[in-house]
Design an enzyme around this catalytic site. Structure first.
Site, mmCIF file in Angstrom:
data_model
loop_
_atom_site.group_PDB
_atom_site.id
_atom_site.type_symbol
_atom_site.label_atom_id
_atom_site.label_comp_id
_atom_site.label_asym_id
_atom_site.label_seq_id
_atom_site.Cartn_x
_atom_site.Cartn_y
_atom_site.Cartn_z
ATOM 1 N N THR A 193 51.761 -0.229 39.002
ATOM 2 C CA THR A 193 50.919 -0.057 37.812
ATOM 3 C C THR A 193 50.537 1.429 37.706
ATOM 4 O O THR A 193 50.430 2.118 38.713
ATOM 5 C CB THR A 193 49.654 -0.945 37.847
ATOM 6 O OG1 THR A 193 48.762 -0.422 38.839
ATOM 7 C CG2 THR A 193 49.971 -2.395 38.151
ATOM 8 N N GLY A 194 50.356 1.877 36.479
ATOM 9 C CA GLY A 194 50.003 3.299 36.282
ATOM 10 C C GLY A 194 51.157 4.201 36.684
ATOM 11 O O GLY A 194 50.959 5.217 37.349
ATOM 12 N N ALA A 195 52.375 3.819 36.251
ATOM 13 C CA ALA A 195 53.575 4.544 36.709
ATOM 14 C C ALA A 195 53.939 5.721 35.811
ATOM 15 O O ALA A 195 54.876 6.446 36.106
ATOM 16 C CB ALA A 195 54.748 3.563 36.781
ATOM 17 N N SER A 196 53.208 5.921 34.728
ATOM 18 C CA SER A 196 53.666 6.913 33.744
ATOM 19 C C SER A 196 53.272 8.352 34.078
ATOM 20 O O SER A 196 53.911 9.285 33.601
ATOM 21 C CB SER A 196 53.109 6.546 32.360
ATOM 22 O OG SER A 196 51.714 6.446 32.410
ATOM 23 N N GLY A 249 51.023 11.198 37.034
ATOM 24 C CA GLY A 249 50.346 11.454 38.301
ATOM 25 C C GLY A 249 50.989 10.801 39.514
ATOM 26 O O GLY A 249 52.207 10.899 39.732
ATOM 27 N N ILE A 250 50.163 10.106 40.285
ATOM 28 C CA ILE A 250 50.612 9.530 41.557
ATOM 29 C C ILE A 250 51.700 8.475 41.322
ATOM 30 O O ILE A 250 52.706 8.430 42.028
ATOM 31 C CB ILE A 250 49.403 8.912 42.301
ATOM 32 C CG1 ILE A 250 48.359 10.001 42.597
ATOM 33 C CG2 ILE A 250 49.848 8.224 43.583
ATOM 34 C CD1 ILE A 250 47.011 9.482 43.046
ATOM 35 N N GLY A 251 51.504 7.635 40.299
ATOM 36 C CA GLY A 251 52.473 6.575 40.016
ATOM 37 C C GLY A 251 53.834 7.157 39.665
ATOM 38 O O GLY A 251 54.872 6.681 40.138
ATOM 39 N N TYR A 296 32.871 4.974 37.796
ATOM 40 C CA TYR A 296 34.127 5.015 38.567
ATOM 41 C C TYR A 296 33.924 4.429 39.963
ATOM 42 O O TYR A 296 34.657 3.531 40.383
ATOM 43 C CB TYR A 296 34.598 6.466 38.660
ATOM 44 C CG TYR A 296 35.887 6.657 39.436
ATOM 45 C CD1 TYR A 296 37.080 6.108 38.976
ATOM 46 C CD2 TYR A 296 35.918 7.405 40.623
ATOM 47 C CE1 TYR A 296 38.272 6.301 39.676
ATOM 48 C CE2 TYR A 296 37.105 7.597 41.321
ATOM 49 C CZ TYR A 296 38.275 7.043 40.847
ATOM 50 O OH TYR A 296 39.452 7.232 41.544
HETATM 51 N N1 LIG Z 1 43.436 12.028 41.089
HETATM 52 C C1 LIG Z 1 42.583 11.839 42.080
HETATM 53 O O1 LIG Z 1 41.879 12.777 42.526
HETATM 54 C C2 LIG Z 1 42.459 10.480 42.735
HETATM 55 C C3 LIG Z 1 41.758 10.395 43.950
HETATM 56 C C4 LIG Z 1 41.638 9.153 44.559
HETATM 57 C C5 LIG Z 1 42.206 8.032 43.984
HETATM 58 N N2 LIG Z 1 42.856 8.141 42.795
HETATM 59 C C6 LIG Z 1 43.418 6.926 42.190
HETATM 60 O O2 LIG Z 1 44.813 7.092 42.004
HETATM 61 C C7 LIG Z 1 45.242 6.246 40.948
HETATM 62 C C8 LIG Z 1 46.189 7.020 40.030
HETATM 63 O O3 LIG Z 1 45.464 8.063 39.419
HETATM 64 P P1 LIG Z 1 46.118 9.480 39.041
HETATM 65 O O4 LIG Z 1 45.324 10.518 39.723
HETATM 66 O O5 LIG Z 1 47.583 9.460 39.208
HETATM 67 O O6 LIG Z 1 45.694 9.541 37.499
HETATM 68 P P2 LIG Z 1 46.565 9.677 36.166
HETATM 69 O O7 LIG Z 1 47.540 10.777 36.317
HETATM 70 O O8 LIG Z 1 45.577 9.731 35.074
HETATM 71 O O9 LIG Z 1 47.361 8.301 36.102
HETATM 72 C C9 LIG Z 1 46.719 7.093 35.829
HETATM 73 C C10 LIG Z 1 47.769 6.060 35.490
HETATM 74 O O10 LIG Z 1 47.101 4.849 35.082
HETATM 75 C C11 LIG Z 1 47.616 4.450 33.823
HETATM 76 N N3 LIG Z 1 46.612 3.774 33.004
HETATM 77 C C12 LIG Z 1 45.412 4.260 32.596
HETATM 78 N N4 LIG Z 1 44.783 3.375 31.806
HETATM 79 C C13 LIG Z 1 45.609 2.291 31.720
HETATM 80 C C14 LIG Z 1 45.535 1.050 31.044
HETATM 81 N N5 LIG Z 1 44.464 0.729 30.305
HETATM 82 N N6 LIG Z 1 46.548 0.183 31.162
HETATM 83 C C15 LIG Z 1 47.647 0.506 31.898
HETATM 84 N N7 LIG Z 1 47.774 1.653 32.579
HETATM 85 C C16 LIG Z 1 46.772 2.543 32.481
HETATM 86 C C17 LIG Z 1 48.062 5.763 33.155
HETATM 87 O O11 LIG Z 1 49.070 5.537 32.190
HETATM 88 P P3 LIG Z 1 48.845 5.487 30.603
HETATM 89 O O12 LIG Z 1 47.834 6.516 30.234
HETATM 90 O O13 LIG Z 1 50.220 5.728 30.073
HETATM 91 O O14 LIG Z 1 48.387 4.092 30.353
HETATM 92 C C18 LIG Z 1 48.645 6.503 34.341
HETATM 93 O O15 LIG Z 1 49.981 6.124 34.559
HETATM 94 C C19 LIG Z 1 43.974 5.729 40.251
HETATM 95 O O16 LIG Z 1 43.744 4.394 40.626
HETATM 96 C C20 LIG Z 1 42.872 6.629 40.812
HETATM 97 O O17 LIG Z 1 41.627 5.972 40.855
HETATM 98 C C21 LIG Z 1 43.018 9.342 42.150
#
Ligand SMILES: NC(=O)c1ccc[n+]([C@@H]2O[C@H](COP(=O)([O-])OP(=O)(O)OC[C@H]3O[C@@H](n4cnc5c(N)ncnc54)[C@H](OP(=O)(O)O)[C@@H]3O)[C@@H](O)[C@H]2O)c1
Length: 280
Positions: A35-38, A40-42, A178
């Site tokens: 999930t969230g593959a589009s 960042g981390i995904g 959050y």
């Molecule tokens: N970045 C950090 O510092 C950090 C630190 C600790 C943990 N995390 C965790 O890591 C995970 C990934 O975060 P990231 O940093 O890679 O952020 P990101 O780049 O914003 O990616 C978030 C992903 O979630 C998807 N998403 C958001 N809303 C959605 C929805 N309503 N339905 C389906 N998909 C949805 C987004 O895709 P779309 O916008 O295309 O839907 C995107 O693929 C999160 O769970 C976050 O809490 C992040």
């Protein structure tokens, strides 16, 4: 300043690389939902797993970005299926659950998430902030897990949760929406893990520190702090995919947890003075 930052990053986040051969053997012919593959981390995780003969089912809202990833990885070993979905929408989620009902899913990587950094005093008319974070960060993974447990039981599969180190530390001002939602799912999974493991479903959690993705872009302070690269975070998740690992947390977590218990009063005061200064 930049070199100090990269030195700190090296110390705080030493390079972790999964054994790719082992990973390849372990994931051959498996079906993995990310999930969230589009972004960042995904997105980084898709690139990590693309050279393995497995099936990746990628979920996120931005269809064009999912298509772009699928197109980019078309000549690699993994078969990629994309499913554009807003995970907060019950109808769309049910449609996806129906779609995968007869597929032998082996692994669910719960990675989609949103973060909101906002003072409570700016949130008085914004109850929807709390609903949105809970819908995506808590209810969506709970629904997905409940629907997938019977399949994961049959495939002796795995659930990986991408969580945040914050849920293990003292609460921080401005992050109520959050942190509450991430903590809620972390607690849910920790409560469920003994039962799940009893059903031969492995559970693992990545308690990640800051990662340089678009999620942290709106928070100015974070631009100056050391952070993981998305690729490093993806490597951490890949290590959890291998047998035996139940969690990842940075090596300094215990020290910070001890400090946050021993100096809780000071931490609360710092939060208080931060809020006061911002009000001036
Ligand atoms: N970045 C950090 O510092 C950090 C630190 C600790 C943990 N995390 C965790 O890591 C995970 C990934 O975060 P990231 O940093 O890679 O952020 P990101 O780049 O914003 O990616 C978030 C992903 O979630 C998807 N998403 C958001 N809303 C959605 C929805 N309503 N339905 C389906 N998909 C949805 C987004 O895709 P779309 O916008 O295309 O839907 C995107 O693929 C999160 O769970 C976050 O809490 C992040």
């Amino acid at each position: 300043m930049r070199s100090l930052n990269s030195l700190l990053s090296c110390v705080l986040f030493p390079i972790i690389k999964p054994d790719f051969k082992q990973l390849e053997q372990h994931l051959q012919h498996k079906t993995i939902i990310i999930t969230g593959a589009s972004y960042g981390i995904g997105e980084a995780l898709c690139h990590c797993l693309a050279d393995i003969n497995c099936q990746l089912i990628l979920l996120a809202r931005t269809e064009s970005k999912l298509q772009q990833i699928q197109q980019l990885l078309i000549n690699r070993k993994a078969q990629i299926e994309i499913f554009p979905i807003d995970l907060r929408d019950r109808v769309q989620l049910d449609r996806f659950i129906n779609h995968i009902q007869h597929k032998p899913i082996d692994i669910l990587i719960n990675n989609a998430g949103i973060s909101i950094c906002r003072p409570i005093m700016h949130s008085l008319q914004r109850e929807h902030d709390f609903e949105r974070t809970m819908q995506l960060n808590y209810f969506a993974p709970v629904r997905l897990c409940l629907a997938l447990i019977p399949t994961l039981q049959q495939t002796q599969g795995q659930i990986i949760n991408v969580s945040a180190i914050n849920v293990l530390l003292a609460p921080t001002v401005n992050w109520a929406a959050y942190q509450a939602s991430k903590t809620a799912f972390d607690q849910w999974l920790r409560c469920a893990s003994a039962e799940l493991e009893n059903q031969h479903i492995r559970v693992a959690t990545a308690y990640l520190p800051l990662v340089k993705t678009r999620m942290i872009e709106p928070t100015r302070l974070y631009k100056q702090l050391p952070a993981l690269r998305p690729q490093q975070a993806a490597n951490i998740i890949c290590r959890l995919l291998l047998k035996g690992k139940r969690q990842y947390k940075p090596w300094w977590t215990l020290a910070v947890q001890l400090i946050s218990v021993l100096f809780n009063g000071i931490w609360l005061k710092m939060n208080y003075y931060y809020v006061k200064r911002k009000q001036c």
